[in-house]
Write a protein that holds these residues in place. Structure first.
Motif, PDB file in Angstrom:
ATOM      1  N   ARG A  77       5.132  -1.001   8.230  1.00 33.28           N
ATOM      2  CA  ARG A  77       6.036  -1.246   7.107  1.00 33.28           C
ATOM      3  C   ARG A  77       5.861  -2.644   6.529  1.00 33.28           C
ATOM      4  O   ARG A  77       6.517  -2.999   5.574  1.00 33.28           O
ATOM      5  CB  ARG A  77       7.482  -1.018   7.528  1.00 33.28           C
ATOM      6  CG  ARG A  77       7.772   0.477   7.714  1.00 33.28           C
ATOM      7  CD  ARG A  77       9.219   0.749   7.916  1.00 33.28           C
ATOM      8  NE  ARG A  77       9.492   0.683   9.341  1.00 33.28           N
ATOM      9  CZ  ARG A  77      10.668   0.398   9.871  1.00 33.28           C
ATOM     10  NH1 ARG A  77      11.698   0.153   9.099  1.00 33.28           N
ATOM     11  NH2 ARG A  77      10.837   0.361  11.172  1.00 33.28           N
ATOM     12  N   SER A 129       0.411  -6.411  -3.716  1.00 37.31           N
ATOM     13  CA  SER A 129      -0.245  -5.234  -3.140  1.00 37.31           C
ATOM     14  C   SER A 129       0.711  -4.459  -2.240  1.00 37.31           C
ATOM     15  O   SER A 129       0.789  -3.229  -2.314  1.00 37.31           O
ATOM     16  CB  SER A 129      -1.476  -5.648  -2.328  1.00 37.31           C
ATOM     17  OG  SER A 129      -2.420  -6.290  -3.141  1.00 37.31           O
ATOM     18  N   ALA A 130       1.428  -5.166  -1.394  1.00 35.62           N
ATOM     19  CA  ALA A 130       2.342  -4.509  -0.453  1.00 35.62           C
ATOM     20  C   ALA A 130       3.507  -3.851  -1.188  1.00 35.62           C
ATOM     21  O   ALA A 130       3.886  -2.721  -0.872  1.00 35.62           O
ATOM     22  CB  ALA A 130       2.850  -5.524   0.567  1.00 35.62           C
ATOM     23  N   THR A 131       4.064  -4.536  -2.174  1.00 29.80           N
ATOM     24  CA  THR A 131       5.183  -3.975  -2.933  1.00 29.80           C
ATOM     25  C   THR A 131       4.772  -2.686  -3.625  1.00 29.80           C
ATOM     26  O   THR A 131       5.535  -1.711  -3.646  1.00 29.80           O
ATOM     27  CB  THR A 131       5.712  -4.995  -3.959  1.00 29.80           C
ATOM     28  OG1 THR A 131       6.169  -6.155  -3.248  1.00 29.80           O
ATOM     29  CG2 THR A 131       6.851  -4.432  -4.779  1.00 29.80           C
ATOM     30  N   ALA A 132       3.580  -2.657  -4.190  1.00 31.48           N
ATOM     31  CA  ALA A 132       3.086  -1.445  -4.850  1.00 31.48           C
ATOM     32  C   ALA A 132       2.984  -0.281  -3.871  1.00 31.48           C
ATOM     33  O   ALA A 132       3.120   0.878  -4.260  1.00 31.48           O
ATOM     34  CB  ALA A 132       1.736  -1.713  -5.506  1.00 31.48           C
ATOM     35  N   ALA A 133       2.775  -0.589  -2.589  1.00 34.22           N
ATOM     36  CA  ALA A 133       2.664   0.441  -1.552  1.00 34.22           C
ATOM     37  C   ALA A 133       3.988   0.649  -0.812  1.00 34.22           C
ATOM     38  O   ALA A 133       4.029   1.306   0.225  1.00 34.22           O
ATOM     39  CB  ALA A 133       1.574   0.061  -0.559  1.00 34.22           C
ATOM     40  N   LYS A 134       5.064   0.045  -1.336  1.00 34.92           N
ATOM     41  CA  LYS A 134       6.398   0.134  -0.731  1.00 34.92           C
ATOM     42  C   LYS A 134       6.432  -0.463   0.678  1.00 34.92           C
ATOM     43  O   LYS A 134       7.076   0.073   1.584  1.00 34.92           O
ATOM     44  CB  LYS A 134       6.911   1.563  -0.761  1.00 34.92           C
ATOM     45  CG  LYS A 134       7.079   2.081  -2.183  1.00 34.92           C
ATOM     46  CD  LYS A 134       7.658   3.469  -2.206  1.00 34.92           C
ATOM     47  CE  LYS A 134       7.894   4.063  -3.556  1.00 34.92           C
ATOM     48  NZ  LYS A 134       7.302   3.587  -4.727  1.00 34.92           N
ATOM     49  N   LEU A 135       5.714  -1.569   0.852  1.00 31.44           N
ATOM     50  CA  LEU A 135       5.685  -2.312   2.113  1.00 31.44           C
ATOM     51  C   LEU A 135       6.119  -3.747   1.847  1.00 31.44           C
ATOM     52  O   LEU A 135       6.201  -4.182   0.707  1.00 31.44           O
ATOM     53  CB  LEU A 135       4.261  -2.330   2.696  1.00 31.44           C
ATOM     54  CG  LEU A 135       3.595  -1.006   3.009  1.00 31.44           C
ATOM     55  CD1 LEU A 135       2.139  -1.233   3.401  1.00 31.44           C
ATOM     56  CD2 LEU A 135       4.333  -0.296   4.119  1.00 31.44           C
ATOM     57  N   ASP A 165      -5.396  -5.568  -2.219  1.00 34.42           N
ATOM     58  CA  ASP A 165      -5.167  -4.143  -2.490  1.00 34.42           C
ATOM     59  C   ASP A 165      -5.926  -3.281  -1.482  1.00 34.42           C
ATOM     60  O   ASP A 165      -5.392  -2.304  -0.950  1.00 34.42           O
ATOM     61  CB  ASP A 165      -5.622  -3.768  -3.909  1.00 34.42           C
ATOM     62  CG  ASP A 165      -4.709  -4.293  -5.004  1.00 34.42           C
ATOM     63  OD1 ASP A 165      -3.593  -4.765  -4.716  1.00 34.42           O
ATOM     64  OD2 ASP A 165      -5.142  -4.235  -6.189  1.00 34.42           O
ATOM     65  N   VAL A 206      -4.277  -3.545   2.086  1.00 39.31           N
ATOM     66  CA  VAL A 206      -3.067  -2.732   2.192  1.00 39.31           C
ATOM     67  C   VAL A 206      -3.426  -1.249   2.266  1.00 39.31           C
ATOM     68  O   VAL A 206      -2.871  -0.513   3.078  1.00 39.31           O
ATOM     69  CB  VAL A 206      -2.108  -3.028   1.023  1.00 39.31           C
ATOM     70  CG1 VAL A 206      -0.986  -1.983   0.949  1.00 39.31           C
ATOM     71  CG2 VAL A 206      -1.519  -4.431   1.169  1.00 39.31           C
ATOM     72  N   ALA A 207      -4.364  -0.817   1.448  1.00 36.41           N
ATOM     73  CA  ALA A 207      -4.777   0.594   1.497  1.00 36.41           C
ATOM     74  C   ALA A 207      -5.316   0.963   2.874  1.00 36.41           C
ATOM     75  O   ALA A 207      -4.994   2.024   3.409  1.00 36.41           O
ATOM     76  CB  ALA A 207      -5.822   0.867   0.414  1.00 36.41           C
ATOM     77  N   ARG A 216      -2.626   1.204   5.564  1.00 33.01           N
ATOM     78  CA  ARG A 216      -1.851   2.434   5.448  1.00 33.01           C
ATOM     79  C   ARG A 216      -2.657   3.664   5.865  1.00 33.01           C
ATOM     80  O   ARG A 216      -2.187   4.782   5.796  1.00 33.01           O
ATOM     81  CB  ARG A 216      -1.358   2.609   4.016  1.00 33.01           C
ATOM     82  CG  ARG A 216      -0.378   1.512   3.652  1.00 33.01           C
ATOM     83  CD  ARG A 216       0.376   1.807   2.426  1.00 33.01           C
ATOM     84  NE  ARG A 216       1.410   2.770   2.757  1.00 33.01           N
ATOM     85  CZ  ARG A 216       1.925   3.627   1.890  1.00 33.01           C
ATOM     86  NH1 ARG A 216       1.500   3.649   0.657  1.00 33.01           N
ATOM     87  NH2 ARG A 216       2.863   4.457   2.242  1.00 33.01           N
TER      88      ARG A 216
END
Length: 192
Positions: free
Chosen positions: A55, A87-93, A183, A186-187, A190
């Protein structure tokens, strides 16, 4: 006396063709703005296998002696904090940069130790002001995905970016290159 000139079909199409050409040219120029991360041919393609729920992604940005000796190292290093948050916010992290590896994370996540081996910082302002005379921006870095708690290195990845003089003022500058790397980090954190 009013003279009416008939519009021929070829004359009516000219503005439409010109508009299409302008839009195509603009799209080509803007597509050069995006930074891409280059991966070695032998780079692992398997997803990063992390145990537990991710998370948050915490970066620890380190540099080689060469990287840390550059005059703009502090400015370059500061770019990573905004980039990982975006990057994290875009992935809801959640995302952040820390100076050292934490022993625990709340909420759970992964620590990614980014080692910058070499870079050339080119700001957007310098590129717009001086054009191709500023040279090419590039980053050569590697990252270890470290599970917390425990400290197990789950994966190691290489991230290289570069710009090209032929892209002119639209070449991806250092800010966009750092963003492209975070980016990708983060990808991979996840699992994809």
């Amino acid at each position: 006396m009013h003279i009416h000139t008939p519009v021929t079909p070829s004359a009516a199409r000219l503005p439409r063709r010109l508009r299409s050409l302008v839009l195509l040219g603009a799209a080509a120029l803007l597509s050069a703005c995006a930074a891409t991360v280059q991966r070695p041919t032998a780079a692992p393609v398997d997803p990063v296998a992390l145990n537990g729920d991710v998370r948050q992604v915490v970066l620890v940005v380190e540099g080689s002696d060469t990287a840390r000796a550059q005059d703009d190292w502090a400015e370059f290093r500061a770019l990573w904090n905004d980039a990982i948050r975006t990057s994290a916010t875009a992935a809801k992290l959640q995302g952040s940069v820390r100076d050292s590896r934490p022993s625990a994370l709340d909420p759970p996540g992964v620590v990614v130790v980014v080692r910058v081996d070499n870079y050339r910082y080119v700001s957007t302002g310098a590129r717009y002001g001086l054009g191709v005379m500023t040279g090419n921006a590039h980053i050569k870095a590697s990252a270890q995905f470290v599970e917390v708690p425990g400290g197990r290195v789950a994966a190691t990845r290489t991230y290289d970016t570069t710009s090209s003089a032929w892209q002119g003022i639209f070449a991806p500058m250092t800010v966009k290159q750092v963003q492209a790397i975070t980016d990708q980090i983060v990808a991979e954190a996840r699992g994809g």
